[in-house]
Design an enzyme around this catalytic site. Sequence first.
Site, mmCIF file in Angstrom:
data_model
loop_
_atom_site.group_PDB
_atom_site.id
_atom_site.type_symbol
_atom_site.label_atom_id
_atom_site.label_comp_id
_atom_site.label_asym_id
_atom_site.label_seq_id
_atom_site.Cartn_x
_atom_site.Cartn_y
_atom_site.Cartn_z
ATOM 1 N N ASP A 98 -35.652 11.366 -17.833
ATOM 2 C CA ASP A 98 -35.828 10.237 -16.946
ATOM 3 C C ASP A 98 -36.542 10.727 -15.768
ATOM 4 O OD1 ASP A 98 -35.224 8.195 -18.339
ATOM 5 O OD2 ASP A 98 -32.801 7.989 -17.649
HETATM 6 N N1 URA Z 1 -30.167 9.534 -21.835
HETATM 7 C C1 URA Z 1 -31.056 9.374 -20.026
HETATM 8 O O1 URA Z 1 -30.044 7.727 -19.736
HETATM 9 N N2 URA Z 1 -31.398 9.667 -19.613
HETATM 10 C C2 URA Z 1 -32.071 10.581 -19.400
HETATM 11 O O2 URA Z 1 -33.166 11.433 -18.933
HETATM 12 C C3 URA Z 1 -31.665 11.342 -20.783
HETATM 13 C C4 URA Z 1 -30.791 11.023 -21.430
#
Ligand code: URA
Length: 261
Positions: free
Chosen positions: A124
């Site tokens: 993310d």
């Molecule tokens: N899980 C999440 O919530 N965000 C990420 O970036 C990776 C795994």
Amino acid sequence: MAPKRNDAAPDAVAAEACCEPERIQKFLARAGVGSRRSAEQMISDGRVSVNGAVVVTPGMKVRPGVDDVCLDGCPVEAPRELRYLMLNKPAGVVTTLDDPQGRPTVAGFMPADGPRLFPVGRLDLATTGLLLLTNDGELAHALMHPRHHVEKVYRAEVDGVPDAEDIRRLEEGIELDDGLTAPARAVLVEVLDGRAIVHLTLREGRKRQVRRMLSSVGHPVLELCRIAYGPLPLGELAEGAVRELVDDEVAQLRAAAGGAG
Ligand code: URA
């Protein structure tokens, strides 16, 4: 004009090879268009041409750098040396090579002189940590394939302190809007002032999975960092830093991905 079909014998195109000929699907996988299997699909779909003729023989050989290979009419560059990098992605960087909104992307962390590399999976925008970058499409595909259950470890700073029941639920499976999560490992590592550090090890990779799992047990994520991908720990790599993997690390990744490549 539609390209003509190429019914030549598998080795015909390689007849005057000036460099090592290789099977078209291997060439495509090494060029980073996807796995060998997905390259085979592209071939059966009539999307691949060599020297202007659509390929109908998946085992056909091509001469990298000599034969003109196209996918959907676009030239596929001859595969160069395979590269494998580990990036500690900073927050605020998008895991794509190009962002229509003009935000910083992982492309900004790639060596300027090298081949085009692709991120293995996604983090993310706000997540930091270990992101692999490679032009080895086959290994990337195998690492992300659910069948290989490659483990990813996340360090999450959460609001509040999860209790034993929360940890049990995280480990046994949580019903999210896209289904029940697979068994995971959850460890309460540190209790802070009204917050806690949890290490969560997942063998699947759904969108925002860690954030959704922790929110659903009542402990929203405040900060998230991926600290290991399969056999490779992030280690001391500083945020924003990138390093080349050594051969042994690539071999470990291949083993974790069921011997891909
Ligand atoms: N899980 C999440 O919530 N965000 C990420 O970036 C990776 C795994």
